[in-house]
Write an enzyme that holds these catalytic residues in place. Structure first.
Site, PDB file in Angstrom:
ATOM      1  CB  THR A  65     -12.864  22.858 -13.009  1.00 58.23           C
ATOM      2  OG1 THR A  65     -12.536  23.420 -11.738  1.00 58.23           O
ATOM      3  CG2 THR A  65     -12.112  21.546 -13.180  1.00 58.23           C
ATOM      4  CE  LYS A 110     -16.509  24.435 -11.179  1.00 56.45           C
ATOM      5  NZ  LYS A 110     -15.627  24.813 -10.079  1.00 56.45           N
ATOM      6  CE  LYS A 135      -5.015  29.167  -9.945  1.00 58.58           C
ATOM      7  NZ  LYS A 135      -5.598  28.274 -10.962  1.00 58.58           N
ATOM      8  CE  LYS A 161      -9.308  31.639 -12.971  1.00 60.53           C
ATOM      9  NZ  LYS A 161      -9.054  30.695 -14.069  1.00 60.53           N
ATOM     10  NE  ARG A 162      -4.690  27.502  -6.047  1.00 62.54           N
ATOM     11  CZ  ARG A 162      -3.482  27.297  -6.595  1.00 62.54           C
ATOM     12  NH1 ARG A 162      -2.407  27.841  -6.048  1.00 62.54           N
ATOM     13  NH2 ARG A 162      -3.359  26.542  -7.665  1.00 62.54           N
ATOM     14  CG  HIS A 177      -4.735  17.749  -9.803  1.00 63.02           C
ATOM     15  ND1 HIS A 177      -5.861  17.960 -10.553  1.00 63.02           N
ATOM     16  CD2 HIS A 177      -4.971  16.604  -9.119  1.00 63.02           C
ATOM     17  CE1 HIS A 177      -6.744  17.005 -10.329  1.00 63.02           C
ATOM     18  NE2 HIS A 177      -6.231  16.169  -9.456  1.00 63.02           N
TER      19      HIS A 177
END
Length: 985
Positions: A830, A834, A725, A719-720, A525
């Site tokens: 993901t 969504k 990111k 998100k984390r 991942h």
């Protein structure tokens, strides 16, 4: 027990049933006669019974000294026993004893009954009793609820199986009255509260137990059927499962949502209020855990014989609290009031060993290794039923909790050492206390390694025990078992399975290794080097001495094979070694390499990610066995993430497509494309989106205490928190927007598109840079939100303790969703799927699944920017010579000079993007803010924006986790669907 307490119809071997009078609402008055209404029913003509289509019946009534004996026999049908006992109750008769029997599709039941005052039935009433039974059974054409399948269980006599099936041959009723009775029963008998007075929390708990009853029925039937069929089972191992709340998900999957709403309303409760009483299960953190939860939903929906395995964390990762803008971690006490959705299996426990030493023994000329552990704990199972949608199948998530091998050291207590008496209990329970403990210390690292071995060892023992119950030939093991390792955390399964096969089952190395390689499969991942787990050899040798021996052997044998292939090219061979030796001389175990070598299949989770694995991360292995490597692009369950969390959009899609088959076949969403230019449909779409946006904003206001405009664009990045990111790039863009608004003449501000910029997510406790980003978001928010010149043109919000339940409200209302990682760093993502399903437009880089989303929905329906992955390595090399745009330098300088306060605290952040800038914020900044201008321009044209939103949902069907799981099963597991039959008809 009252006769009505017999749950359902049934036939078979003898069964003794005790009875007691029904519970009165007022002081009871003894009755010697039958109830008048029952007598009236009994006096109906016998012809009515025949007209009702009753089966051939024989009823014989005889009087005994103290009771009346009633023998009933005929053709058996599901639910007949329930009908009989209900008839006795209506007649005011108590069953003092019963013998339930019959074979070959016939029943032969004998009941000894008395009236309420303990006397036998009056002779004058015998005929009426007989007629009442005839009428009741003749009118009983079929049960009022679904019939349970008749399944075969090994090791139980045919008579006993018949009896046990007959006693519960129909499912629990789902009419409103039955649901109310079920809830109130749990209030009184499970919670031991008065049914006349129970609060919202108790109402939630009773409702949850009531729903769980229905899940357990389907869970038991599923597991019994799968055991009977004996297919190849899939075991999905993950360190985290981010499940979210269970109540609404279960009600929707069982298709009883409306009935429960009505039942609770009549009882004086609102389902929406009770839902809020449920705490999110603190079993995961980010995308990895949520993906695992989506996969379980799809495994159940696709009727695959699968179980999930993980750890039952007592406190989760942590509960995030912001204090003056700083993240503080608090224990997540999600289990304080119990968890009604789990089933504690105290009878399912396995010893888990640590430390000690390995001894070698000779058994019949064969060398046998024996691990003599220095510490042992017990893994206790907790089962969580996972229902599918549109199916009776309910699979299982088994979570392990650590308990001491002995609960209490009485000897230590008796000698006065009270602390030592409880230390073993505390040490054991620490193993399953917290998800991802801080690993900056040796103790923290060791605890993480212990956790991984704990859950893997328990799982392997459980799977081997289940296999051995039906099979003695180990050649069948690969035909019955498929392990899927969700990232590197469960990789210790490889040496643990080898240990059990060799040391306990006495298989040789060659056969054991063959079984491991034919059953293990590995999903990677990440592409970040620091996320590829490595454990110090010294720690492994101390904690798991036998496993380290096995890993050394695996590595030596593999390298010998490579030497035969490449000769003495030691530089190349060293790149393939599981054991890595650093320049300082420290040796580490590369867990990802162990997983790749041991697994039959290795997959990435997006096309770009899988390509990076093949040609970069695992390039040397791909060159050797390319057939191992696959891609399985991630997906999300369309049930929770569209149909359940966004009912208005579900209704609109269903009305437009004409059915709800799209929920399990999301390819049908493509049909929405033909409506994207329809003005009337666009209007309805806008109304649905606005309704969801208002709901999202109201939740954000409750969580933060802010007042937010309802007409502003809702711009979300949740998100984390991690540097790759690039939440920091988002913050720099917000600062740029704020500064530009401040510099505008008042007249120009009328043309500004108002925005609410929402950021949320947790930073790992030891990740200081991520924590500084959270503080920067809070500092910018304080400045912007309190600037009267800016007003409602820009609001900045950090949502604390972001979780699944918050996501289920925010995602449907989001208009712009940011997925802006540096190209080549995000494996898949993901969240983007969504948001796309719910009609949000994506601003993002060509990274992870964004690339495939662009292929499916059309790049013209997204806002793409930034350097491409193949350019990133060169840009990093050139970054030191790169001259950033003046706008970037100005924004960074605003932080550096303290315009948002905390200048010293933010210096490391500023330095990270001024000098190394590994994630290329400076390179992508100009393209990012220019793309944000394009976002504003399109948003002003609401017809165009709405069309893009419709196209986003229409193109999102590929990203259903049903498709992902179907691909895993087709290409890797090769199992078969096991659809639980609904009845024996």
């Amino acid at each position: 027990m009252r006769a009505v307490a017999l749950p359902t119809g049934g036939r078979c071997a003898s069964r003794q049933l005790g009875q007691r009078p029904a519970r009165p609402q007022a002081p009871r008055i003894a009755r010697a006669a039958l109830r008048p209404r029952a007598i009236a029913e009994a006096e109906k003509p016998a012809a009515a019974a025949a007209a009702a289509g009753g089966a051939p019946l024989s009823i014989d009534i005889t009087q005994e000294d103290n009771n009346t004996c009633i023998v009933v026999q005929g053709v058996s049908r599901p639910g007949l026993l329930s009908s009989l006992t209900s008839t006795f109750t209506d007649l005011g008769l108590d069953v003092v004893r019963a013998e339930i029997g019959g074979k070959g599709g016939n029943f032969h039941d004998t009941f000894w009954v008395t009236t309420a005052d303990g006397r036998k039935v009056n002779d004058a009433d015998v005929a009426s009793v007989k007629n009442a039974i005839e009428v009741s059974l003749a009118a009983f054409a079929k049960p009022a609820t679904a019939v349970r399948p008749k399944l075969t269980v090994q090791g139980i006599s045919e008579d006993r199986q018949e009896l046990l099936h007959t006693l519960m041959d129909t499912y629990v009723k789902n009419d409103v009255l039955s649901i109310q009775q079920s809830i109130v029963n749990h209030v009184e008998y499970t919670l031991a509260r008065s049914r006349y007075m129970f609060d919202d929390l108790e109402a939630y708990m009773a409702t949850a137990y009531s729903v769980r009853d229905r899940l357990i029925e389907e869970w038991n039937d599923t597991q019994t059927f799968i055991k009977e069929v004996d297919p190849k089972r899939v075991y999905y191992l993950s360190m985290e499962f981010l499940m979210g709340r269970s109540l609404l998900n279960a009600l929707n999957n069982l298709d009883v949502l409306d009935q429960y709403k009505e039942a609770l309303t009549e009882l004086g409760y609102k389902l929406e209020t009770l839902v809020e009483k449920e705490r999110d299960a603190a079993l995961g953190n980010g995308g990895l855990g949520r993906l695992a939860a989506c996969f379980l939903d799809s495994l159940a929906t696709l009727n695959l014989p699968a179980w999930g395995y993980g750890i039952r964390y007592q406190y989760g990762m942590f509960r995030q609290v912001l204090v003056d803008g700083f993240q503080h971690e608090q224990p997540d006490y999600w289990l304080n009031f119990g968890n009604p959705w789990e089933l504690e299996r105290l009878n399912v426990g396995y010893p888990i060993s640590f430390y000690g030493h390995v001894s070698v023994h000779d058994e019949g000329g064969r060398q046998v290794f024996r691990w003599n552990p220095g510490e042992t704990v017990t893994a206790v199972a907790y089962d969580n039923p996972i229902p599918g949608f549109g199916t009776n199948n309910t699979i299982n998530l088994r979570l392990w909790a650590a308990k001491p091998d002995r609960e209490f050291d009485l000897q230590a207590f008796n000698t006065g050492d009270y602390v030592q008496a409880i230390l073993s209990k505390q040490r054991a329970e620490t193993l399953s206390s917290v998800l991802y403990p801080d690993d900056r210390t040796y103790e923290g690292k060791e605890l993480r390694l212990k956790q991984q071995h704990f859950f893997v060892s328990a799982t392997v023992q459980d799977v081997v025990r289940r296999f051995r119950e039906k099979h003695s030939d180990w050649e069948e093991f690969p035909q019955k078992v498929a392990f899927q390792l969700n990232d590197t955390h469960p990789t210790l399964l490889v040496p643990e399975l080898m240990r059990i096969l060799m040391d306990q089952e006495r298989l040789g190395w060659t056969k054991a290794w063959e079984l491991v390689q034919n059953t293990c499969n590995f999903t990677n991942h990440t592409v970040l080097p620091e996320a590829l787990e490595k454990w110090p050899v010294a720690m492994m040798e101390k904690l798991l001495p036998r496993h380290m021996q096995i890993i050394y052997d695996i590595n030596w044998r593999f390298l010998q094979q490579m030497r035969q292939r490449f000769g003495d090219d030691w530089a190349r061979i060293a790149k393939l070694s599981i054991i890595e030796e650093t320049a300082s001389g420290e040796k580490t175990v590369r867990m990802a390499y162990l997983a790749v070598i041991a697994s039959a299949h290795v997959n990435g989770v997006a096309k770009i990610h899988s390509d990076i694995l093949k040609h970069d991360v695992f390039g040397p292995f791909y060159d050797i066995f390319p057939e191992k490597f696959q891609n399985k692009t991630n997906g999300v369950t369309p049930r929770r993430w569209l149909a359940f969390c966004n009912p208005p959009l579900r209704q609109l899609i269903t009305e437009t497509l004409g059915n709800e088959r799209w929920i399990n076949d999301t390819e049908q969403l493509k049909e929405l494309r033909s409506h994207a230019d329809d003005a009337a449909f666009q209007q309805r779409w806008q109304e649905v989106k606005q309704q969801a946006k208002v709901k999202s904003i109201e939740l954000i206001e409750r969580l933060t205490g802010l007042q937010l405009p309802k007409n502003a664009m809702l711009d979300v990045q949740v998100k984390r928190i991690h540097e790759y990111k690039r939440q920091l790039l988002n913050v720099l863009g917000i600062i740029y927007r704020y500064d530009r608004i401040k510099r505008m003449p008042a007249g120009e501000r009328r043309n500004v598109v108002p925005r609410i910029c929402v950021i949320g997510g947790k930073a790992a406790p030891g990740y200081e840079m991520a924590k500084r980003i959270i503080k920067l978001v809070s500092a910018v928010a304080d400045k912007v939100n309190n600037d009267p010149e800016v007003g409602d043109l820009l609001k900045v919000v950090f949502v604390p303790d972001y979780n699944v339940s918050v996501a289920e409200t925010i995602i449907p209302g989001t208009e712009l969703s940011q997925h802006i990682s540096t190209a080549g760093t995000e494996a898949s993502g993901t969240g983007n799927m969504k948001f796309a399903m719910n009609g949000a437009l994506i601003i993002g880089t060509m990274d992870g699944a964004n690339i495939e989303i662009a292929e499916e929905i059309g790049q013209d329906n997204m806002f793409i920017f930034g350097a491409l992955a193949d350019r990133v390595p060169q840009l990093r090399k050139e970054r030191a010579e790169y001259k950033p745009d003046d706008r970037f330098l100005h924004v960074v300088n605003m932080i550096r000079t303290g315009q948002f306060g905390w200048a010293d605290y933010f210096h490391p952040l500023v330095d990270s993007i001024t000098y190394s800038d590994y994630y290329l914020l400076a390179n992508d900044f100009v393209d990012y803010i220019d793309t944000q201008d394009r976002v504003d321009a399109v948003y002003r044209d609401q017809a165009k924006w709405t069309r893009m939103s419709i196209m986003s949902t229409a193109g999102s069907g590929f990203f259903s986790s049903d498709r992902t799981i179907a691909e895993y099963n087709r290409d890797i597991w090769k199992s078969e669907a096991c659809v639980v039959p609904t009845s024996n008809e």
